[in-house]
Scaffold this active site. Structure first.
Site, PDB file in Angstrom:
ATOM      1  N   THR A 130       6.870  57.896  75.099  1.00  0.00           N
ATOM      2  CA  THR A 130       6.196  58.175  73.835  1.00  0.00           C
ATOM      3  C   THR A 130       6.250  59.644  73.430  1.00  0.00           C
ATOM      4  O   THR A 130       5.713  60.031  72.403  1.00  0.00           O
ATOM      5  CB  THR A 130       4.716  57.712  73.877  1.00  0.00           C
ATOM      6  N   HIS A 151       5.627  65.602  81.140  1.00  0.00           N
ATOM      7  CA  HIS A 151       4.755  66.720  81.496  1.00  0.00           C
ATOM      8  C   HIS A 151       4.481  66.650  82.995  1.00  0.00           C
ATOM      9  O   HIS A 151       4.935  65.725  83.675  1.00  0.00           O
ATOM     10  CB  HIS A 151       3.467  66.728  80.655  1.00  0.00           C
ATOM     11  N   HIS A 207       3.682  63.584  85.128  1.00  0.00           N
ATOM     12  CA  HIS A 207       4.727  62.633  85.535  1.00  0.00           C
ATOM     13  C   HIS A 207       5.418  63.050  86.842  1.00  0.00           C
ATOM     14  O   HIS A 207       6.169  62.267  87.421  1.00  0.00           O
ATOM     15  CB  HIS A 207       5.819  62.535  84.453  1.00  0.00           C
ATOM     16  N   LYS A 219      -6.420  53.532  80.150  1.00  0.00           N
ATOM     17  CA  LYS A 219      -6.597  54.029  78.792  1.00  0.00           C
ATOM     18  C   LYS A 219      -7.817  53.356  78.157  1.00  0.00           C
ATOM     19  O   LYS A 219      -8.135  52.218  78.458  1.00  0.00           O
ATOM     20  CB  LYS A 219      -5.365  53.702  77.927  1.00  0.00           C
ATOM     21  N   ARG A 256      -2.267  52.550  72.376  1.00  0.00           N
ATOM     22  CA  ARG A 256      -1.331  53.611  72.027  1.00  0.00           C
ATOM     23  C   ARG A 256      -0.793  53.432  70.614  1.00  0.00           C
ATOM     24  O   ARG A 256      -0.760  52.340  70.076  1.00  0.00           O
ATOM     25  CB  ARG A 256      -0.126  53.574  72.978  1.00  0.00           C
ATOM     26  N   GLN A 284       5.863  44.136  81.945  1.00  0.00           N
ATOM     27  CA  GLN A 284       6.212  45.001  83.077  1.00  0.00           C
ATOM     28  C   GLN A 284       6.643  44.155  84.268  1.00  0.00           C
ATOM     29  O   GLN A 284       7.582  44.515  84.990  1.00  0.00           O
ATOM     30  CB  GLN A 284       5.025  45.900  83.462  1.00  0.00           C
ATOM     31  N   ASP A 313      -2.872  53.851  89.215  1.00  0.00           N
ATOM     32  CA  ASP A 313      -3.467  53.106  88.098  1.00  0.00           C
ATOM     33  C   ASP A 313      -2.577  51.948  87.660  1.00  0.00           C
ATOM     34  O   ASP A 313      -2.999  51.093  86.881  1.00  0.00           O
ATOM     35  CB  ASP A 313      -3.745  54.038  86.919  1.00  0.00           C
ATOM     36  N   LYS A 316      -9.055  66.453  85.849  1.00  0.00           N
ATOM     37  CA  LYS A 316      -7.706  65.932  85.691  1.00  0.00           C
ATOM     38  C   LYS A 316      -6.668  67.025  85.902  1.00  0.00           C
ATOM     39  O   LYS A 316      -6.791  68.135  85.385  1.00  0.00           O
ATOM     40  CB  LYS A 316      -7.548  65.317  84.301  1.00  0.00           C
ATOM     41  N   LYS A 360      -3.859  69.442  82.900  1.00  0.00           N
ATOM     42  CA  LYS A 360      -4.389  69.708  81.568  1.00  0.00           C
ATOM     43  C   LYS A 360      -4.947  71.127  81.523  1.00  0.00           C
ATOM     44  O   LYS A 360      -5.588  71.584  82.453  1.00  0.00           O
ATOM     45  CB  LYS A 360      -5.518  68.729  81.237  1.00  0.00           C
ATOM     46  N   THR A 361      -4.715  71.823  80.424  1.00  0.00           N
ATOM     47  CA  THR A 361      -5.323  73.124  80.194  1.00  0.00           C
ATOM     48  C   THR A 361      -6.047  73.065  78.858  1.00  0.00           C
ATOM     49  O   THR A 361      -5.999  72.042  78.169  1.00  0.00           O
ATOM     50  CB  THR A 361      -4.256  74.240  80.143  1.00  0.00           C
TER      51      THR A 361
END
Length: 434
Positions: free
Chosen positions: A39, A44, A47, A81, A85, A177, A198, A235, A238-239
């Protein structure tokens, strides 16, 4: 050849594994796949644990397949989630796939002549002509609604923890999946799926579908890595400004390097095992060195170097290290001019920022740096004292005369001035045309 499971265990990269998986890996070369979300046109660092699992898999003699979810990316996955999405069109998904492959090629060997060369597949290729009736007959009849409803990801969405409930589209995601696994099992001999913890529910649906479709004697297994968190439980990756991306246009190599350099000691000890290929002996020595002298941050420096080199290049790493020394080191205007604009702005992100018109150029420094739009100094008298004491620099060069004009020749990249008051107080001045 290294043992894949033992490699994951000492690195802290193994969460769950189905019985029989380890024995299979010791018995033969195993083809295993990991799915990734297309997506965005870049991965990032969230992954990276999964990608590193594939890297270790290949280094241990097994065959990795990375599956880009072109079809499933059009639907969305409820796992972990709280909202559905956004759906993407096929042109965007194809563009994203090509960008992702370039990034993953730095971690996996797609060009090897060996049997365990990496492959990339897109589930859109086998799903695009699959009719709903075909799907219902081929897949739907094997997995009961009761089985699907029991999954944690489904239960969380149905029990009100999500605002919008669960759409039928997302409810069928685990079947899609699962079918990916069945398809790869039949066409590529793929016997194992890897993923984040997850995804365990979706992954076990795949092994169940294979056994119900082809027989209980089929060898199909799932293996997950833990979801990476920081030492404070927050998490990972993340910033305040968002994700740390692998694409240099989204996150500059300097900012990427700085992220790893600034992790805590506890996180550095965990991350260097997960996100590098350094061996246990090297890492143990680095951990011991850190314990002897924590102030040197040797663990963070080696972590930042290894990951930046892996994701970007030696030249990018060298530039990031040089840029990192600008704030506190003895750098020069020449060092500043070598930085590209984005890195320059990243280095001085957070310092006080002024904007002035180009018409002010040519005036004495004292007039510009005490003007209403550029209060580097509250008064001309204070600036005079600091200049006399050698405490004022323009573009990292000492200012010896407060009346020296600031001109076009002083600008970095044709538009920036860097003023420094004392050792630690920086001020970035953007010179605008208007």
């Amino acid at each position: 050849m290294k043992n894949f499971i033992e490699e994951l265990k000492w690195r802290g990269m193994l969460a769950q594994i189905m019985p029989g998986a380890e024995e299979l890996l010791q018995k033969e070369m195993v083809t295993a796949y990991l799915g990734t979300d297309p997506t965005a046109d870049s991965l990032h660092i969230g992954h990276l644990c999964g990608i590193m699992m594939l890297r270790h898999l290949q280094q241990c003699g097994h065959k990795p397949i990375i599956l880009v979810g072109g079809a499933t990316g059009m639907i969305g996955d409820p796992s972990g989630k709280s909202q559905e999405r956004n759906l993407l069109d096929s042109e965007t998904l194809y563009h994203n796939q090509e960008c992702i492959k370039k990034q993953v090629a730095k971690f996996l060997d797609f060009d090897s002549k060996e049997a365990n060369a990496a492959e990339m597949v897109n589930n859109y290729d086998w799903m695009k002509d699959f009719t709903f009736l075909d799907f219902a007959r081929t897949v739907g009849k094997h997995i009961t609604v009761n089985y699907m409803m029991a999954k944690d990801s489904v239960q969380q969405r149905l029990n009100g923890t999500a605002r919008d409930g669960l759409s039928f589209t997302e409810f069928t995601y685990q079947l899609l999946q699962g079918y990916d696994f069945l398809h790869l099992y039949q066409t590529k001999g793929c016997k194992m799926q890897l993923g984040g913890n997850d995804q365990w529910g979706n992954m076990t649906t795949g092994t169940e579908l294979i056994r119900r479709t082809l027989g209980n004697d089929q060898e199909a297994y799932a293996l997950t890595c833990p979801l990476i968190t920081k030492a404070d439980g927050k998490k990972f990756g993340k910033t305040e400004s968002g994700n740390i991306w692998l694409d240099r246009n989204r996150t500059s190599p300097y900012k990427f390097y700085q992220f790893w350099l600034n992790v805590s000691d506890d996180d550095a000890e965990k991350y260097i095992k997960i996100f590098t290929s350094l061996d246990k002996q090297t890492i143990d020595a680095l951990v011991e060195e850190r314990k002897q002298d924590p102030g040197r941050r040797t663990l963070q420096k080696r972590l930042a170097e290894e990951v930046t080199l892996l994701v970007h290049s030696q030249a990018d790493l060298d530039a990031a290290i040089e840029a990192s020394g600008i704030l506190f080191g003895k750098s020069t205007k020449e060092n500043l001019e070598k930085l590209d604009e984005q890195t320059f702005l990243d280095v001085f992100e957070g310092v006080e920022h002024f904007q002035i018109g180009r018409d002010l150029l040519g005036q004495p420094a004292v007039e510009i740096l005490t003007s209403d739009n550029c209060k580097v100094f509250p008064s001309k008298g204070e600036m005079r004292k600091m200049v006399q004491g050698g405490g004022v620099s323009i573009n990292k060069e000492k200012l010896t005369d407060q009346n020296r004009p600031l001109t076009e020749a002083d600008l970095i990249g044709g538009k920036y001035l860097l003023a420094q008051r004392g050792k630690k107080n920086y001020y970035l001045i953007t010179v605008n045309n208007s």
